[in-house]
Design a protein around this motif. Sequence first.
Motif, PDB file in Angstrom:
ATOM      1  N   THR A 152      -9.563   0.586   3.361  1.00  0.00           N
ATOM      2  CA  THR A 152      -9.767  -0.850   3.578  1.00  0.00           C
ATOM      3  C   THR A 152      -9.024  -1.642   2.519  1.00  0.00           C
ATOM      4  N   LEU A 153      -8.235  -2.615   2.993  1.00  0.00           N
ATOM      5  CA  LEU A 153      -7.516  -3.505   2.091  1.00  0.00           C
ATOM      6  C   LEU A 153      -8.271  -4.825   1.984  1.00  0.00           C
ATOM      7  N   GLU A 154      -8.502  -5.273   0.748  1.00  0.00           N
ATOM      8  CA  GLU A 154      -9.158  -6.560   0.511  1.00  0.00           C
ATOM      9  C   GLU A 154      -8.096  -7.547   0.012  1.00  0.00           C
ATOM     10  N   TYR A 155      -7.877  -8.620   0.776  1.00  0.00           N
ATOM     11  CA  TYR A 155      -6.821  -9.576   0.464  1.00  0.00           C
ATOM     12  C   TYR A 155      -7.322 -10.697  -0.459  1.00  0.00           C
ATOM     13  N   GLU A 187       1.042   6.118  -2.486  1.00  0.00           N
ATOM     14  CA  GLU A 187       0.988   6.393  -3.917  1.00  0.00           C
ATOM     15  C   GLU A 187      -0.209   5.727  -4.583  1.00  0.00           C
ATOM     16  N   ALA A 188      -0.710   4.655  -3.979  1.00  0.00           N
ATOM     17  CA  ALA A 188      -1.888   3.985  -4.515  1.00  0.00           C
ATOM     18  C   ALA A 188      -3.169   4.675  -4.073  1.00  0.00           C
ATOM     19  N   VAL A 189      -3.170   5.203  -2.846  1.00  0.00           N
ATOM     20  CA  VAL A 189      -4.384   5.803  -2.283  1.00  0.00           C
ATOM     21  C   VAL A 189      -4.547   7.259  -2.700  1.00  0.00           C
ATOM     22  N   ARG A 205     -14.585   5.121  -2.910  1.00  0.00           N
ATOM     23  CA  ARG A 205     -13.984   4.728  -4.175  1.00  0.00           C
ATOM     24  C   ARG A 205     -13.231   3.411  -3.982  1.00  0.00           C
ATOM     25  N   ARG A 206     -13.328   2.547  -4.991  1.00  0.00           N
ATOM     26  CA  ARG A 206     -12.692   1.233  -4.926  1.00  0.00           C
ATOM     27  C   ARG A 206     -11.899   0.996  -6.201  1.00  0.00           C
ATOM     28  N   VAL A 207     -10.696   0.457  -6.031  1.00  0.00           N
ATOM     29  CA  VAL A 207      -9.852   0.204  -7.191  1.00  0.00           C
ATOM     30  C   VAL A 207      -9.293  -1.210  -7.092  1.00  0.00           C
ATOM     31  N   VAL A 208      -9.264  -1.911  -8.223  1.00  0.00           N
ATOM     32  CA  VAL A 208      -8.637  -3.234  -8.278  1.00  0.00           C
ATOM     33  C   VAL A 208      -7.127  -3.046  -8.197  1.00  0.00           C
ATOM     34  N   PHE A 209      -6.474  -3.844  -7.354  1.00  0.00           N
ATOM     35  CA  PHE A 209      -5.056  -3.607  -7.067  1.00  0.00           C
ATOM     36  C   PHE A 209      -4.182  -4.759  -7.567  1.00  0.00           C
ATOM     37  N   GLY A 210      -4.238  -5.912  -6.905  1.00  0.00           N
ATOM     38  CA  GLY A 210      -3.515  -7.093  -7.375  1.00  0.00           C
ATOM     39  C   GLY A 210      -2.017  -7.076  -7.145  1.00  0.00           C
ATOM     40  N   ARG A 211      -1.572  -6.477  -6.033  1.00  0.00           N
ATOM     41  CA  ARG A 211      -0.147  -6.470  -5.706  1.00  0.00           C
ATOM     42  C   ARG A 211       0.046  -6.772  -4.225  1.00  0.00           C
ATOM     43  N   GLY A 224       0.641  -9.327   2.522  1.00  0.00           N
ATOM     44  CA  GLY A 224      -0.129 -10.230   1.671  1.00  0.00           C
ATOM     45  C   GLY A 224      -0.474  -9.579   0.356  1.00  0.00           C
ATOM     46  N   ILE A 225      -1.109 -10.364  -0.502  1.00  0.00           N
ATOM     47  CA  ILE A 225      -1.535  -9.846  -1.798  1.00  0.00           C
ATOM     48  C   ILE A 225      -2.897  -9.179  -1.648  1.00  0.00           C
ATOM     49  N   VAL A 226      -2.957  -7.899  -1.973  1.00  0.00           N
ATOM     50  CA  VAL A 226      -4.187  -7.112  -1.873  1.00  0.00           C
ATOM     51  C   VAL A 226      -4.827  -7.040  -3.250  1.00  0.00           C
ATOM     52  N   THR A 227      -6.049  -7.524  -3.335  1.00  0.00           N
ATOM     53  CA  THR A 227      -6.739  -7.552  -4.630  1.00  0.00           C
ATOM     54  C   THR A 227      -7.472  -6.247  -4.931  1.00  0.00           C
TER      55      THR A 227
END
Length: 356
Positions: A152-155, A187-189, A205-211, A224-227
């Motif tokens: 799941t991507l959080e924008y 590479e992020a997942v 698992r959840r990770v702060v992304f910001g890209r 879009g920008i995924v937080t």
Amino acid sequence: MISDDKFIELITAAINRLTMESAEVQWNVKIERRQFDVLATIQAGFYHVLIGFEVKHKRRAISVEMIDAFVTKAKDANVHKAVFVSTSDYQEGAIRVAKRHDVDLFKIAFPTNEFRLPPITVLAGDGSPPFVVQPEVRDLGETDAHRVVRVTLEYRDGSKANLPDEPSQMTYYLRKTSVEGGSSLLEAVDPLASQPFANGTSLVRRVVFGRSVTPPDNYFFSSGIVTAIEVEIMRIRARVLDADVRVELSAVSAQVSYENVLTGQKFETDLSTLPLGGASLEAGKFYFLYHPLRYFYVDEVVGDSMTLYLVESFQDGQLFAAIMTSSVKYSVFYIPLTDKTITRRLEDRLAKMKAR
């Protein structure tokens, strides 16, 4: 695609088509306002014989109440033979009731001791005739593994979007979605999915992304920008397979068994060989095949030949599309597509193919 429940119903219908060649086997039929998952009709001389099937895909054992309800349905519809099919076991009481009312009980299972790949047609680059090879698959045993079941991507605007959960589609979008800085979403997942966990069967698992992310298209999620990224992982026992060719893992087909619980009689076959579709294909409609998942559009049917567009198939992280001709005798393997959301996506892909 279709639900697991409907897939088991189609498998039941296909097995009975193979084993009762003289019967007309239909899926999802109503008789006297009573619905049967599968109905087999046999014309024997002057006699018309109906065999009604109830198909269940459950985790728990089939109960007495379920058999009782099916007995009532079969009597109301005046079918001559009642058959109950399940992917789970049957309670002892259910078996006694079935015997008393002459209901046959079958169990569908998918043995994991043998895996096959379909034959591969090799197109030679030197102009020589194509030839067919049968890949060899070797089973190296079981191991613990992690399976990603949800990403799941959080924008930044607060919205959320899930990647497709079908394995070949998820792999494609993880690899082909670019991330700000030159990397991929995979590479992020991957680090989140690779970390071991000991307790429980699943973990989020959840990770702060910001890209910012840019997918190859907007059918499932947008740029879009995924937080933040949230990944759900399931711990499973998996089989390690080795093959003499590089293949899409979802192309590997398992065996399916169909066993009479009361007599022990068993039928086994390769899942990919089952005629899961109808008798013919209709021009202007979409269909699909499994192993691997492929979506087709029937452009035209002329005589014994049909022209097909392979509109979408994700294999080894790549999107495949093609135009081909095939014999109408293979129509029985194509499953009609009824999902409206998938159809809209395929219609758009098809329009782009034809515009090239």
